[in-house]
Design an enzyme around this catalytic site. Structure first.
Site, mmCIF file in Angstrom:
data_model
loop_
_atom_site.group_PDB
_atom_site.id
_atom_site.type_symbol
_atom_site.label_atom_id
_atom_site.label_comp_id
_atom_site.label_asym_id
_atom_site.label_seq_id
_atom_site.Cartn_x
_atom_site.Cartn_y
_atom_site.Cartn_z
ATOM 1 N N ARG A 55 0.800 -1.226 0.000
ATOM 2 C CA ARG A 55 0.000 0.000 0.000
ATOM 3 C C ARG A 55 0.833 1.278 0.000
ATOM 4 N NH1 ARG A 55 -2.947 -3.871 1.624
ATOM 5 N NH2 ARG A 55 -1.023 -4.427 2.653
ATOM 6 N N THR A 56 1.798 1.346 0.930
ATOM 7 C CA THR A 56 2.537 2.604 1.056
ATOM 8 C C THR A 56 3.284 2.891 -0.235
ATOM 9 O OG1 THR A 56 2.739 2.181 3.412
ATOM 10 C CG2 THR A 56 4.164 3.880 2.501
ATOM 11 N N LYS A 84 25.803 -4.774 -2.208
ATOM 12 C CA LYS A 84 27.277 -4.775 -2.261
ATOM 13 C C LYS A 84 27.871 -4.130 -1.015
ATOM 14 C CE LYS A 84 27.211 -4.148 -7.290
ATOM 15 N NZ LYS A 84 27.436 -3.152 -8.356
ATOM 16 N N ARG A 105 11.510 3.820 3.116
ATOM 17 C CA ARG A 105 11.080 2.867 4.161
ATOM 18 C C ARG A 105 12.277 1.988 4.484
ATOM 19 N NH1 ARG A 105 5.874 -0.963 4.488
ATOM 20 N NH2 ARG A 105 5.027 1.045 5.116
ATOM 21 N N HIS A 133 5.413 6.203 11.441
ATOM 22 C CA HIS A 133 4.878 6.016 10.088
ATOM 23 C C HIS A 133 3.925 7.186 9.798
ATOM 24 C CE1 HIS A 133 3.589 4.242 6.452
ATOM 25 N NE2 HIS A 133 3.329 3.016 6.849
HETATM 26 C C1 NCD Z 1 1.992 -0.942 8.175
HETATM 27 C C2 NCD Z 1 3.490 -0.767 8.293
HETATM 28 O O1 NCD Z 1 4.229 -1.031 7.340
HETATM 29 O O2 NCD Z 1 3.910 -0.358 9.367
HETATM 30 N N1 NCD Z 1 1.550 -1.124 6.870
HETATM 31 C C3 NCD Z 1 1.330 -0.028 6.064
HETATM 32 O O3 NCD Z 1 2.189 0.782 5.847
HETATM 33 N N2 NCD Z 1 0.105 0.139 5.573
HETATM 34 C C4 NCD Z 1 1.448 -1.939 9.125
HETATM 35 C C5 NCD Z 1 2.017 -3.332 9.150
HETATM 36 O O4 NCD Z 1 2.927 -3.678 8.399
HETATM 37 O O5 NCD Z 1 1.528 -4.108 9.963
#
Ligand code: NCD
Length: 361
Positions: A55-56, A84, A105, A133
């Site tokens: 999703r993100t 590497k 991320r 987040h």
């Molecule tokens: C979350 C995350 O990555 O922290 N997911 C997201 O970004 N929608 C929640 C999760 O991974 O449980």
């Protein structure tokens, strides 16, 4: 230490009025997407995803494409020079030079701030380990605003892995800045909300209680935020298995909830929400994911239009002290300047935010 660019590392680095502005703009985008279809024409977004994401990552990508921009990046560091042995500093330096905005991320706490220190464009934190987040929280604020019509005076239940779940950390820090919000934290003793987040809620004027019973809490809630047990953050499989399946939202439990309670989840779901609950009109997690796309469009636009400088490190720089949190980026990328807020034994690491007992290097 200042950076020449705006960054979104922690929502609380910005005032509530800024969040509200993003929400308002996102609503305008929903109403009239054609008006924004070329607003990022010629701009490039770099995405550095060191951790899995559906999703993100994809909502950021589609957000940029829907604004007329283009995207570069990796979703598996093993196919990049990270495999590497390239450090975060060098990868960020290079890709930020190719991009107008960078989305990162990473599995380690404080990594987004570390990336912002060397980036030559704005950095957006898309999740730094079990820390924060912020763009999921923007998604959550938007869902609440659109579906409950307000962001204050709410009783919010948070259920599952409150220790390792970065989404609930960011959500509590943000929602406690709106008036009269009360949090009911539902978890096992082993996965309780970290104390530094509870302290932030109190400092912002919010209130909270903690319980182990979802059944007892659910009738009181305006919103239930279910979360996945964060398997990848456990020291070993045994510890994970001991926590797995403790909380499962079933249609039976939904019968105990108010008719206007909504269910949210950042997703992915594993088994903490029974699939049959999806048919309940109060289950809003799929709609929530779609709001994420609009709020990210609003965020990208705002970051590309802004020219504010960001203060990334405000505390005292230390050469003789190391952060003791082994999941902090300063322990892995040792060239980083170490910076702490506070004095004596109450020092707080400016990357991972946890209050730490410090040890001399
Ligand atoms: C979350 C995350 O990555 O922290 N997911 C997201 O970004 N929608 C929640 C999760 O991974 O449980």
């Amino acid at each position: 230490m200042f950076s020449d660019y705006p960054h979104l590392i922690d929502l609380n680095d910005y005032p509530v009025s800024w969040w509200n502005g993003l929400l308002k703009q996102a609503e305008e985008i929903i109403k009239n997407p054609a008006l924004y279809a070329n607003s990022c024409k010629g701009k490039i977004m770099g995405t550095l995803f060191y951790e899995p994401s559906t999703r993100t990552q994809m909502s950021f990508q589609t957000a940029m494409l829907r604004l007329g921009g283009t995207i570069i990046g990796f979703d598996n560091p093993q196919t990049s020079s990270v495999a590497k042995g390239e450090n975060l500093k060098d990868t960020t330096k290079i890709v930020s030079g190719y991009s107008d905005v960078l989305v990162i991320r990473h599995p380690v706490m404080g990594s987004a701030k570390a990336a912002a220190l060397t980036s030559d464009c704005p950095v957006i934190n898309a999740g730094d380990g079990g820390h924060l987040h912020p763009t999921q929280t923007l998604t959550d604020l938007m869902t609440l605003k659109m579906e409950k019509g307000k962001l204050s005076g709410l009783t919010i239940g948070l259920c599952g892995d409150l220790l390792n779940g970065r989404t609930v950390h960011s959500l509590c820090k943000a929602m406690s800045c709106y008036e009269n919000n009360h949090f009911i934290m539902i978890s096992t003793k082993a996965l309780k909300m970290p104390s530094y987040i509870k302290d932030k809620i109190r400092a912002n004027g919010g209130t909270y209680e903690e319980t182990e019973s979802l059944e007892k809490a659910i009738p009181k809630l305006d919103m239930l935020y279910m979360t996945r047990i964060q398997r990848e953050r456990f020291a070993n499989e045994e510890e994970y298995l001991a926590q797995k399946d403790t909380y499962i939202l079933t249609t039976k439990k939904m019968n105990l909830a108010r008719p206007d309670m909504i269910v949210m989840h950042p997703l992915p779901r594993v088994d903490e929400i029974e699939v049959a609950v999806d048919d309940d009109t109060r289950a809003l997690y799929f709609k929530q994911a779609k709001y994420g796309m609009y709020i990210r469009m609003s965020l990208i636009l705002t970051m590309l239009q802004s020219n504010v400088k960001t203060q990334l490190l405000a505390g005292d720089l230390h050469t003789g002290i190391a952060c003791k949190n082994k999941n902090c980026i300063t322990c892995q990328e040792t060239y980083l300047p170490k910076s702490f807020i506070g004095k004596g034994s109450t020092l707080t690491c400016e990357y991972c935010d946890e209050r730490l007992l410090l040890q001399h290097e």
